[in-house]
Design an enzyme around this catalytic site. Sequence first.
Site, short mmCIF file in Angstrom:
data_model
loop_
_atom_site.label_atom_id
_atom_site.label_comp_id
_atom_site.label_asym_id
_atom_site.label_seq_id
_atom_site.Cartn_x
_atom_site.Cartn_y
_atom_site.Cartn_z
N VAL A 11 0.83 -1.20 0.00
CA VAL A 11 0.00 0.00 0.00
C VAL A 11 0.86 1.25 0.00
CG1 VAL A 11 -1.74 1.32 1.27
CG2 VAL A 11 -1.92 -1.17 1.11
N ASP A 30 10.29 4.24 6.65
CA ASP A 30 10.04 2.87 7.09
C ASP A 30 11.02 2.54 8.20
OD1 ASP A 30 10.01 -0.20 7.06
OD2 ASP A 30 8.52 0.25 5.52
N LYS A 35 15.34 -2.48 3.97
CA LYS A 35 14.37 -2.18 2.93
C LYS A 35 14.60 -0.78 2.37
CE LYS A 35 10.05 -3.43 3.55
NZ LYS A 35 8.60 -3.40 3.96
N THR A 119 -6.18 -0.37 5.73
CA THR A 119 -7.54 -0.84 6.00
C THR A 119 -7.75 -0.92 7.50
OG1 THR A 119 -7.53 -2.12 3.95
CG2 THR A 119 -9.17 -2.70 5.60
N PHE A 150 -7.89 0.30 -3.12
CA PHE A 150 -8.62 -0.81 -3.74
C PHE A 150 -7.72 -1.53 -4.74
CE2 PHE A 150 -11.76 2.39 -2.53
CZ PHE A 150 -12.61 1.64 -1.73
N LEU A 151 -6.44 -1.62 -4.42
CA LEU A 151 -5.50 -2.26 -5.33
C LEU A 151 -5.47 -3.76 -5.12
CD1 LEU A 151 -2.68 -3.06 -3.62
CD2 LEU A 151 -2.42 -0.59 -3.64
N ASN A 206 -14.40 -5.46 -0.29
CA ASN A 206 -13.57 -6.66 -0.25
C ASN A 206 -14.36 -7.89 0.18
OD1 ASN A 206 -11.29 -5.43 -1.15
ND2 ASN A 206 -10.10 -5.69 0.71
N GLY A 255 -6.85 -16.02 -1.04
CA GLY A 255 -5.78 -15.80 -0.07
C GLY A 255 -5.33 -14.35 -0.15
N CYS A 258 -5.62 -9.27 1.88
CA CYS A 258 -6.87 -8.51 2.07
C CYS A 258 -8.07 -9.37 2.43
CB CYS A 258 -7.17 -7.70 0.81
SG CYS A 258 -5.98 -6.39 0.47
#
Length: 436
Positions: A11, A30, A35, A119, A150-151, A206, A255, A258
């Site tokens: 996200v 982050d 990363k 979410t 909504f990806l 979802n 799976g 989400c």
Amino acid sequence: MKIAVAGTGYVGLVTAVCNAEMGHDVICTDIDKNKVDMLKRGISPIFEQDLQELMQKNSKRLTYTIDYKLAYKDAEVIFIGVGTPEKKDGSANLTYVYNVAKQIAESIENNCIVVIKSTVPIGTNDKVEKLIQDNVKHDIAVHVVSNPEFLAQGTAIKDTLYASRIVIGIECEYAEKVMREVYKDYDVPILVMDRKSAEMVKYASNDYLALKISYINEIANLCELVGANVENVALGMGYDSRIGNKFLNSGIGYGGSCFPKDTKALHWLANMNDYEIKTIKAAIEVNEQQKLKLIKKAKKYYDNFEGLTVAILGLTFKPGTDDLREAPSLVNIPILLEDGAIIKAFDPVGVDNFKESMKNSDIAGLDRISYYDNIDETVKDADICFIFTEWNEIKNYDVEKFGDLMKKAIVLDGRNCFKLSQMENANIEYSSIGRN
């Protein structure tokens, strides 16, 4: 605009890169230094189509840091895109969201909009706004906006840049004005509503798709019993515009990050309000059982798997991603190992993540798993083959090779990768979902 993004997972990173593509200056923060170092080198830490290319294309507008104070200090808009993992009771773990909110409160020095992309349960935006306003160190205005994503993994860039809609939950006109400025170059419908409705849109959307998947899987199971073909049934259903033809592919369950988490979270939220959404409860139960469909089918051929060589094609929960969260492979392979199977596994991009997930488990028999970079070697001398993911490499495989290479050509296809016509003349024992 000066935009900061908290979190560089699916996200957060996609949000950052797409906003940079639209001309904004974006700084990502982050807690994972490794990363961040990868990102600074132009390397995406996740496998996602077009993501790394867009990162490199917009490198002058993208900055990465572990210094959250630097990231938030002068930002006009701050997106929160951290994880909200599932707790044991099914509720959403908001620890990361609240931690970021506290960091924002102690770091910002100017008026800003805080946007929750993660979410979160209904009412979380209200709590986050109060938390920030109660702890902010300067005399500034902070407004919190709900802006759910909504990806879908594998198409996340496309789903963001060319979204079906952008939902914005606001409680003041100023926040709406700023958010419209953020999205002014997106040629996408913008829906503005109250924050709680925006939070609910995400879960309702979802969970409806999860319902649709579980429903067609139930129909598929019944088709097998009565001799119908679920693909023909889905085709006939899909022509009805009230139903549509999306999410009507039967298989061994959904799976990912989400659907499993969001169905359980909404089920938990309803229970906390002394209400039960029976349809969501049923979808969860159906999905858990569906993941074991191939194991049950295999019992037709073998009483147990002791000493048998089992070929596994596909480890990730869907093609186009290296994500294994809630993947059927994570449920089935431990069962096969416990029953004494020898596993030969193939996946185009998911092997490293699968190894990592197994490394921290207490599953016995991990030394009986071998990994291969092609299907031929994977199925060679196998007693049975399970297909868990519909990768193109698998769908385009020459089915005659199953008969040529396997010790016993038994193929259990959990994603209906092959047409039945392909199998009619092949010397293969083939079983799929909802098709005889």
